[in-house]
Structure formats: structure tokens, C-alpha cells
Design an enzyme around this catalytic site. Structure first.
Site, PDB file in Angstrom:
ATOM      1  N   SER A 434       0.851  -1.190   0.000  1.00  0.00           N
ATOM      2  CA  SER A 434       0.000   0.000   0.000  1.00  0.00           C
ATOM      3  C   SER A 434       0.885   1.237   0.000  1.00  0.00           C
ATOM      4  O   SER A 434       2.012   1.219   0.512  1.00  0.00           O
ATOM      5  CB  SER A 434      -0.861  -0.032   1.253  1.00  0.00           C
ATOM      6  OG  SER A 434      -1.221   1.274   1.613  1.00  0.00           O
ATOM      7  N   TYR A 447      -0.577  -0.874   9.902  1.00  0.00           N
ATOM      8  CA  TYR A 447      -0.839  -1.245   8.504  1.00  0.00           C
ATOM      9  C   TYR A 447       0.403  -0.984   7.639  1.00  0.00           C
ATOM     10  O   TYR A 447       0.806  -1.827   6.826  1.00  0.00           O
ATOM     11  CB  TYR A 447      -2.034  -0.408   8.034  1.00  0.00           C
ATOM     12  CG  TYR A 447      -2.512  -0.659   6.632  1.00  0.00           C
ATOM     13  CD1 TYR A 447      -3.139  -1.848   6.283  1.00  0.00           C
ATOM     14  CD2 TYR A 447      -2.373   0.327   5.651  1.00  0.00           C
ATOM     15  CE1 TYR A 447      -3.608  -2.046   4.991  1.00  0.00           C
ATOM     16  CE2 TYR A 447      -2.845   0.130   4.365  1.00  0.00           C
ATOM     17  CZ  TYR A 447      -3.451  -1.056   4.028  1.00  0.00           C
ATOM     18  OH  TYR A 447      -3.912  -1.249   2.749  1.00  0.00           O
TER      19      TYR A 447
HETATM   20  P1  NAI Z   1     -11.939  -5.249   0.842  1.00  0.00           P
HETATM   21  O1  NAI Z   1     -12.262  -5.045   2.268  1.00  0.00           O
HETATM   22  O2  NAI Z   1     -13.031  -5.056  -0.138  1.00  0.00           O
HETATM   23  O3  NAI Z   1     -11.323  -6.673   0.610  1.00  0.00           O
HETATM   24  C1  NAI Z   1     -10.584  -7.365   1.566  1.00  0.00           C
HETATM   25  C2  NAI Z   1     -11.187  -8.733   1.731  1.00  0.00           C
HETATM   26  O4  NAI Z   1     -10.357  -9.503   2.593  1.00  0.00           O
HETATM   27  C3  NAI Z   1     -12.564  -8.667   2.383  1.00  0.00           C
HETATM   28  O5  NAI Z   1     -13.520  -9.315   1.561  1.00  0.00           O
HETATM   29  C4  NAI Z   1     -12.364  -9.413   3.690  1.00  0.00           C
HETATM   30  O6  NAI Z   1     -13.506 -10.152   4.120  1.00  0.00           O
HETATM   31  C5  NAI Z   1     -11.189 -10.307   3.402  1.00  0.00           C
HETATM   32  N1  NAI Z   1     -10.465 -10.678   4.619  1.00  0.00           N
HETATM   33  C6  NAI Z   1     -10.133  -9.876   5.651  1.00  0.00           C
HETATM   34  N2  NAI Z   1      -9.485 -10.572   6.599  1.00  0.00           N
HETATM   35  C7  NAI Z   1      -9.382 -11.838   6.131  1.00  0.00           C
HETATM   36  C8  NAI Z   1      -8.783 -13.012   6.662  1.00  0.00           C
HETATM   37  N3  NAI Z   1      -8.188 -12.991   7.836  1.00  0.00           N
HETATM   38  N4  NAI Z   1      -8.823 -14.133   5.919  1.00  0.00           N
HETATM   39  C9  NAI Z   1      -9.442 -14.159   4.718  1.00  0.00           C
HETATM   40  N5  NAI Z   1     -10.054 -13.074   4.205  1.00  0.00           N
HETATM   41  C10 NAI Z   1     -10.018 -11.929   4.888  1.00  0.00           C
HETATM   42  O7  NAI Z   1     -10.726  -4.261   0.524  1.00  0.00           O
HETATM   43  P2  NAI Z   1      -9.813  -4.035  -0.783  1.00  0.00           P
HETATM   44  O8  NAI Z   1      -9.627  -2.602  -0.918  1.00  0.00           O
HETATM   45  O9  NAI Z   1     -10.319  -4.803  -1.917  1.00  0.00           O
HETATM   46  O10 NAI Z   1      -8.417  -4.597  -0.287  1.00  0.00           O
HETATM   47  C11 NAI Z   1      -7.704  -5.634  -0.888  1.00  0.00           C
HETATM   48  C12 NAI Z   1      -6.252  -5.502  -0.523  1.00  0.00           C
HETATM   49  O11 NAI Z   1      -5.731  -4.323  -1.132  1.00  0.00           O
HETATM   50  C13 NAI Z   1      -5.956  -5.351   0.946  1.00  0.00           C
HETATM   51  O12 NAI Z   1      -4.798  -6.062   1.255  1.00  0.00           O
HETATM   52  C14 NAI Z   1      -5.718  -3.881   1.123  1.00  0.00           C
HETATM   53  O13 NAI Z   1      -4.912  -3.596   2.228  1.00  0.00           O
HETATM   54  C15 NAI Z   1      -5.026  -3.566  -0.161  1.00  0.00           C
HETATM   55  N6  NAI Z   1      -5.066  -2.164  -0.543  1.00  0.00           N
HETATM   56  C16 NAI Z   1      -6.207  -1.613  -1.029  1.00  0.00           C
HETATM   57  C17 NAI Z   1      -6.205  -0.294  -1.405  1.00  0.00           C
HETATM   58  C18 NAI Z   1      -7.385   0.306  -2.025  1.00  0.00           C
HETATM   59  O14 NAI Z   1      -7.275   1.464  -2.487  1.00  0.00           O
HETATM   60  N7  NAI Z   1      -8.513  -0.384  -2.089  1.00  0.00           N
HETATM   61  C19 NAI Z   1      -5.033   0.577  -1.221  1.00  0.00           C
HETATM   62  C20 NAI Z   1      -3.878  -0.122  -0.759  1.00  0.00           C
HETATM   63  C21 NAI Z   1      -3.924  -1.440  -0.425  1.00  0.00           C
END
Ligand code: NAI
Length: 582
Positions: A434, A447
Site C-alpha cells: 500500500s 498497517y
Molecule cells: P476489501 O475489504 O473489499 O477486501 C478485503 C477482503 O479480505 C474482504 O472481503 C475481507 O472479508 C477479506 N479478509 C479480511 N481478513 C481476512 C482473513 N483474515 N482471511 C481471509 N479473508 C479476509 O478491501 P480491498 O480494498 O479490496 O483490499 C484488498 C487488498 O488491497 C488489501 O490487502 C488492502 O490492504 C489492499 N489495498 C487496497 C487499497 C485500495 O485502495 N482499495 C489501497 C492499498 C492497499
């Protein structure tokens, strides 16, 4: 002198050649492009004329002539075929390997044909084009070889669909020869007279370039990257300054035939032309591959899973289904929904609800791939939660919860998948970092630490996977999702769909990916590479006497200076560099 028949089938090359945009522009000018075709002559948005491929590997043509031992006094370019696998870029380093494929005998007084084929690749080893050509060797016939098979291209018996008029200037060969073919026949009046011509003649390949421009401008205007095949037979010499017509007939979707005639007499100068066009780019596909996407129940993970499935992968859709801060007991709904979406598209997927934060969870996720689909080719470590706190309120459990999902989670699943990948000799792993980790963000110390920890993890893992076809890379996405919908500025929300991140991650996950150990920003249609920049630095003090803090203070601007920065691939590289300096 006799033809060297022993060269048949022997490898020629690799012959390498570097070119820049200036070579491509010089060639385009040499074959008549000008201010009406800025695409070919202006570096701003330069497109390379496909026929540039021939002079770009002129050395190969030359080598075939030398190795076959043709009598140079009697040679002409007979036939020429280019088959494109990828568009030519505006600069690059080409490597060509090829061989002589046939020697044909037309008879003692008629001459011989020497056919050769070369395959040219770019510096990443990707096939760019195949070049097949025939040298007509007038003085080498009668060696007892086979007659060539007759292959005729049918030119329709009707008016052409396009007629392109051109007039190569009297000085055209003088410009064209700067692209590599400096044969005296095209510049030296005396040499030309001795060879039986009134004056120097056009290079056949120069007229070939005029014809290529005519075909591109008529059939794929401004899209030369769509040319798939361009072939022809040279029929007659042409004097510079003679007006020409390229006559083009459509023969079906994506195909045409063409010939060049002298406009005033109608005499055919180049015949049997074929021009084929369409989309060249091969699709990035995951046929027969199995991919695991963690946290694929929503946001970016869902985007990756759907696109992988659309492109043929069988997908393990993992999602624990907890709250945004990971605080509740989880739900099967998010993963199941995405599996249903994939199945509705005709794809194959299986849901998994394990928690990546647990070592057993990582094992189960990989086991689910093996049990259901029998292998694992791609792992996208994407699952994530947020527990933002300003640092003075950050307690150990909040710190650990975030590290457990992002950093330890990626460790648990990768640890289970890596031995499988090693055993099958193939694997692609993506880490998700990130901008908070790469550059810092208020209230996200936990984070940020986890996210940059993933980069360190990748840096070492890339080396341990080097012995097989294993690549690990890291993406720093920016997209609207449950994690970011209240963080991103409102005006960006509509433009920041996951679909702008998905293509980069899919490329990194594909067998086409050529890089390992790299970090990329991706979002809103913007993509770039991130490196840890190292300044040139200063050597201070001596072997006997280390510098004191006062010296450091005095020289600090030099220590900080990044004007001559570079990055390192490994710790060893950095140490060697350091040792060489002190
Ligand atoms: P999101 O919240 O939509 O997706 C994350 C998913 O991971 C969720 O569906 C959640 O239920 C699942 N999850 C959480 N803990 C878990 C666990 N212990 N085991 C299995 N599944 C689990 O968020 P997003 O934005 O799609 O994030 C995806 C990745 O991208 C993350 O790692 C986030 O940190 C990273 N990220 C996202 C950014 C953005 O702009 N959306 C920016 C920088 C990084």
C-alpha cells in the site's frame, strides 16, 4: 565458386541490432513518409512502419548471402515475407536466429533461389517477427538441385479497391541506403552502368516500404501495429523518380492482395503481394491453471477472481467474511456470492472461508486448491483489514491483528503454496502492499509496517524461487472498496474501480510476466514501478580513522544526494558495490 549447399539448415546468428526512434524515422523518410504521415516520422507518438523489420535485420540478409556463397555479382532480392507476432516498439535490441531453408535450381542459364528464414526476438526473448526471404542468384544455376514449387497469389480480375499514387524522388535511394543497404548499385552511376543499367536503380526494399505505407494507410490507417503479414515477389527494377501505383484488392476480412506498377507504363514492379491484418496481441490466458485469491469476497480480490476465471483459470475464492476491522466471526456469504458469479459466467471456482491469519488457514486454502483442482499456479495475497489508530493509541492487540492478516497471512498461504509450485516448476505470487507502507500515512503505523514487511518478504522469496519459473511481485493498488470508500476523496470514487488495478495484477500473475521482485503502483489507469533508490553517497574518513559526527554534518548534503541514484537487486549486489567504493 559454387553455392555452399552444406549451409542448408545450419543456424545463422544470433545477430543482434539495437535501434532507436531515429532509425525508425530515417527508414520512414527513406520510403517516402513525410508531414502527411507524422505517425511515422515524428517521435512524439511514433509508430514504426512494419516493413522497417527488413532493414532492422539487414545483417541477416547479408549473412545468408555470404554463408550460401552466392555470386554477389548476380544477386537480386527475389521474395520477401514478414509475419508479425508482436508490434515493433520505437526502440529496442533485436536478436535474430535463422537458417537457410532451401536451395532451388532454375537451370544453368537461369539461376538459383536461396531461401532463408529468421526469427527475431526482443531483449525479453519475445518473438517479434519471422522474416522469410528468397535471394535470386542469377549466376548460380545448374548445380543439379530441385526446381522450386510454383506458388501463385491470385490477383482478382477486377479494378483494385485502392490505388495509391506515389512518386519516389530521384534521390530516394540516397536517403534509403542510410537504413543499412549501402550496395553501390543504388548510388554509383559507374557501378550501375557496369551492371547493365542506365543509372542507379531503386532498392527493391525501398519500393517495398512505399507499398507497405500504401497498404497500412489504406487498410489500417494509423494502426500499423495491426499488420500480421506482408509478403511479395520483386519483379522488375525501377528507376528513382518513376511514378508508381500500389494497387490493393480486398480479399476477405483482414486480408488483401497488392502489387506495385510503374504508373505510366503499367509494368509490374512488385507482384504477388499479400497483406494481412487484425489484432496481433495474444490474449493473456490462464487455461489449465489454478489460482488462489485471498480476500476475494469483495473489492479488488473479487475483481481478480472474476477476471482470472473469465480467462480460463479455476479459482479458489477465499474469504473469511469478517468485518472491515476483522473483528467478528466471519461469514460464508461473500466467497459464495463470487463463486456463483463465476459459475454464471461459465467459469469454475470453489469457495473457501479460512482465516489467513492462522497457519492452519493457509494450509487449508492451498489444500482446497489441490483437492478440487489438483494444482496451484497463482496465489494472490490480497486479504486485508484496517484498524487505524494514531500511534499513541496503538495497543499491541491492534498492532498484532493487522500484522496477522496482512503479513503473517501472506506468509501462511505462501508457505503452503510454495512447495507445490517448486515441485511443478512454475508459480506466480502477488503481494499486496500500500502507499501507506511505501510512503507513510497518519494513523496507519500497524498497517504501514505490515505492508512494507510484505516487500521485504518478496525481496528474499524472489531469490529462493529463482531456480524455477517462479515470479513474485507486489502491487500497491488504489481502488474504491469497503476499505477505502470513506477514505478516498469523493471525486475519485467513480473513477477508481478495481478494474483499473486488475489488468496489472493479471499480467503479473500470468506466464507472460517477465519480472520478479518488483513493486508497482496501480489505480485509475495509472501504472508505475517503485524502487528503493540508493544515492551515490560519499566515502568519508579513512580505514584507520572513521569520520566524526562533525564530518557527517558537513557532508550531509552529499550523503543525501540522489541525483545519481540506482537500485540493487540483492543484498550481495549492494555489499559488492559498497566494498568497491571503500
Ligand atoms: P476489501 O475489504 O473489499 O477486501 C478485503 C477482503 O479480505 C474482504 O472481503 C475481507 O472479508 C477479506 N479478509 C479480511 N481478513 C481476512 C482473513 N483474515 N482471511 C481471509 N479473508 C479476509 O478491501 P480491498 O480494498 O479490496 O483490499 C484488498 C487488498 O488491497 C488489501 O490487502 C488492502 O490492504 C489492499 N489495498 C487496497 C487499497 C485500495 O485502495 N482499495 C489501497 C492499498 C492497499
Amino acid at each position: 565458386m559454387a553455392l555452399n549447399l552444406e549451409m542448408l539448415g545450419e543456424e545463422i546468428g544470433p545477430l543482434t541490432k539495437e535501434y532507436t526512434w531515429k532509425d525508425a524515422v530515417l527508414y520512414a523518410l527513406g520510403v517516402g513518409a513525410g508531414s502527411d504521415e507524422l505517425d511515422f516520422v515524428y517521435e512524439k507518438e511514433l509508430k514504426v512502419l512494419p516493413s522497417f523489420a527488413v532493414p532492422a535485420v539487414f545483417d541477416f540478409l547479408f549473412e545468408v548471402g555470404v554463408k550460401s556463397n552466392v555470386n554477389l555479382a548476380g544477386i537480386m532480392h527475389g521474395e520477401q515475407e514478414l509475419v508479425f507476432h508482436r508490434p515493433l516498439s520505437r526502440e529496442g535490441r533485436l536478436s535474430t536466429r535463422g537458417r537457410i531453408t532451401d536451395y532451388y535450381d532454375l537451370g544453368r542459364d537461369k539461376g538459383a533461389l536461396v531461401k532463408a528464414e529468421g526469427v527475431t526476438r526482443d531483449e525479453q526473448g519475445r518473438k517479434l517477427f519471422t522474416n522469410r526471404m528468397t535471394i535470386f542468384a542469377k549466376l548460380d544455376g545448374g548445380f543439379g538441385g530441385e526446381k522450386p514449387p510454383r506458388q501463385e497469389v491470385a490477383i482478382p480480375d477486377r479494378e483494385p479497391d485502392f490505388v495509391v499514387q506515389d512518386q519516389p524522388s530521384r534521390d530516394q535511394p540516397l536517403l534509403y541506403r542510410l537504413s543499412g543497404d549501402t550496395f553501390a548499385l543504388h548510388v554509383d552511376p559507374e557501378f550501375a552502368r557496369k551492371a547493365g543499367f542506365e543509372r542507379p536503380i531503386m532498392h527493391g526494399l525501398c519500393t517495398h516500404g512505399f507499398a507497405c505505407r500504401a497498404c497500412v494507410n489504406s487498410l489500417v490507417p494509423a494502426e500499423p501495429e495491426k499488420v500480421k503479414r506482408f509478403s511479395c515477389r520483386f519483379s522488375r527494377p525501377l528507376y528513382p523518380g518513376t511514378p508508381i501505383q500500389t494497387r490493393i484488392w480486398n480479399t476477405g476480412p483482414g486480408s488483401a492482395v497488392w502489387r506495385v506498377v510503374a504508373a505510366e507504363t503499367g509494368e509490374v514492379v512488385i507482384d504477388q503481394g499479400i497483406f494481412e491484418y487484425g489484432d496481433l496481441e495474444e490474449r493473456v490466458l490462464f487455461k489449465d491453471q489454478v489460482a488462489i485469491v485471498t480476500g476475494a469476497g469483495g473489492g479488488l480480490g473479487r475483481g481478480y477472481a472474476l477476471e482470472l476465471a473469465k480467462r480460463g483459470a479455476r479459482v479458489v475464492v477465499n474469504d473469511f467474511g469478517g468485518a472491515r476491522d476483522g473483528s467478528d466471526t466471519g461469514s460464508q456469504d461473500p466467497a459464495q456470492r463470487v463463486v456463483r458469479e463465476i459459475e454464471a459466467l461459465g467459469g469454475r471456482a470453489v469457495a473457501n472461508y479460512d482465516n489467513v491469519a492462522e497457519a492452519g488457514g493457509g494450509q487449508n486454502i492451498v489444500q482446497s486448491a489441490l483437492n478440487t483442482f489438483g494444482r496451484v499456479d497463482v496465489l494472490i495475497n490480497n486479504a486485508g483489514i484496517l484498524r487505524d489508530r494514531s500511534f499513541h493509541k496503538l495497543d499491541p492487540s491492534t498492532w498484532h491483528a493487522v500484522l496477522d492478516v496482512h503479513l503473517n497471512g501472506a506468509f501462511h498461504v505462501t508457505r503452503a503454496a510454495f512447495p507445490q509450485m517448486k515441485e511443478q516448476g512454475y508459480g506466480r505470487v502477488i503481494m499486496t502492499t500500500s502507499a501507506a507502507g511505501l510512503y507513510g500515512n497518519f494513523g496507519q503505523a500497524n498497517y504501514s509496517a505490515a505492508k512494507l514487511g510484505l516487500v521485504g518478504f518478496m525481496n528474499s522469496l524472489k531469490l529462493e524461487g529463482e531456480r524455477f519459473d517462479f515470479k513474485v511481485n507486489t502491487v500497491a493498488p488504489l481502488a474504491v472498496s469497503r476499505l477505502t470508500q470513506d477514505v478516498l476523496p469523493k471525486e475519485l470514487l467513480d473513477r477508481a474501480g478495481p478494474e483499473f488495478v486488475v489488468p496489472l495484477v493479471l499480467y503479473l500473475a500470468s506466464k507472460e510476466c517477465t519480472v520478479s521482485g518488483e513493486i508497482y503502483n496501480a489505480g485509475l489507469g495509472f501504472y508505475n514501478r517503485v524502487v528503493l533508490a540508493n544515492g551515490r553517497g560519499r566515502v568519508l574518513g579513512s580505514k584507520e580513522q572513521p569520520a566524526g559526527p562533525e564530518v557527517i554534518k558537513r557532508e550531509f548534503a552529499g550523503i543525501e544526494d540522489l541525483t545519481q541514484w540506482h537500485s540493487y537487486e540483492t543484498l550481495n549486489e549492494q555489499i559488492m558495490d559498497l566494498v568497491s567504493r571503500v
